[in-house]
Design an enzyme around this catalytic site. Structure first.
Site, short mmCIF file in Angstrom:
data_model
loop_
_atom_site.label_atom_id
_atom_site.label_comp_id
_atom_site.label_asym_id
_atom_site.label_seq_id
_atom_site.Cartn_x
_atom_site.Cartn_y
_atom_site.Cartn_z
N SER A 96 -1.20 1.90 4.59
CA SER A 96 -0.93 0.58 5.16
C SER A 96 -2.09 -0.38 4.88
O SER A 96 -2.29 -1.32 5.63
CB SER A 96 -0.73 0.72 6.66
OG SER A 96 -1.86 1.37 7.23
N CYS A 147 0.90 -1.15 0.00
CA CYS A 147 0.00 0.00 0.00
C CYS A 147 0.93 1.20 0.00
O CYS A 147 1.52 1.53 1.02
CB CYS A 147 -0.89 0.01 1.24
SG CYS A 147 -1.88 1.52 1.35
#
Lengths: 83, 196
Positions: free
Chosen positions: B108, B104
């Site tokens: 996250s 990502c």
């Protein structure tokens, strides 16, 4: 302009460091920050998009992940007049 | 969970804020503890290991998993629910020719409600910045080298879609039970920074 969190393709962050047998949380306070955030969003004190935005505008690459979360939570609570 | 850092200033500040919020009626500490316990019980990498093992032994499950993972999970008692919002899970399959890695880049995003918190390195700027531009170099830092002619596909997760890698079944595992197969899978394998 991209925000500080938008790091895809950037250089200069050094090697990836893996921690063997890493626990889900490193300390109780990390788990509490995680749970606190879910509870506050669950109660509608702020929403998930507001939280993401707050992390992105207040985060520092010098801080740990949950330190950044905590800063974002504090910022939102202050801005909304809760603390 | 460890209590090692509980004397740290940040731990004290977290406790302090929690107390203030509880006093204002915005939080309930007991509820927080219960939620944490439920989360730790429900969301673990072991769910991913089970999904992979079932896909290795059951072609029909695998086809459904790759087509629409959310609808495949209930067959083994799992779901993408339990988080703040239900995200779409997309499972990407490693083959002889293609190896998948997830990241990502913005923050996250990870199937946390299913697999528990992602490892710290997954959330680090070092991994997020580099794996999209130099995936081979990053995989080497995990001691994982792929043949030069294997294509690497990097999937960037977001608020709506989370990814999980379906590793290739290791050779020599023909006689193993589903449970034994599940024990071969690692969290890094589900992210793509290990073969399995």
């Amino acid at each position: 302009m991209p925000r500080i969190n938008d790091v895809g393709g950037m250089d200069g962050f050094g090697p990836v460091v893996e921690e063997l047998d890493e626990p889900a949380f490193h300390a109780d306070w990390e788990a509490h920050v995680f749970a606190m955030n879910r509870a506050l969003i669950g109660r509608g004190v702020y929403n998930l998009d507001e939280f993401r935005d707050a992390v992105e505008r207040t985060m520092s690459h010098e801080s740990s992940y949950y330190e950044n979360w905590f800063r974002a939570i504090q910022t939102l609570l202050e801005e909304k007049g809760h603390v | 969970m460890s209590d090692d850092h509980d004397d740290s200033p940040i731990a004290a500040r977290v406790r302090e804020l929690e107390a203030v919020l509880e006093e204002k009626g915005l939080l309930d500490s007991a509820e927080l503890d219960r939620a944490l316990e439920a989360f730790a019980h429900k969301a673990t990498p072991a769910n991913g290991f089970r999904i992979v093992a079932r896909a290795w032994v059951d072609e029909e499950f695998k086809a459904r998993l790759l087509d629409d993972a959310n609808s495949a999970l209930p067959a083994i008692g799992l779901s993408m629910g339990g988080g703040l919002q239900v995200q779409r899970l997309r499972v990407v399959e490693n083959t002889e020719k293609v190896h998948n890695v997830i990241v990502c880049t913005l923050c996250s995003c990870y199937p946390i409600a299913l697999l528990g918190p992602s490892p710290t390195w997954y959330k680090s700027p070092a991994y997020r910045s580099k794996v999209v531009s130099h995936p081979r170099e990053v995989l080497k830092q995990f001691g994982f080298e792929l043949p030069d002619d294997t294509e690497i596909q990097v999937w960037d997760a977001n608020a709506e879609t989370r990814y999980m890698v379906l590793p290739r079944r290791p050779e020599g595992t023909e006689g193993l039970s589903e449970e034994e197969l599940a024990s071969k899978v690692t969290r890094n394998g589900l992210i793509g920074t290990a073969a399995v």
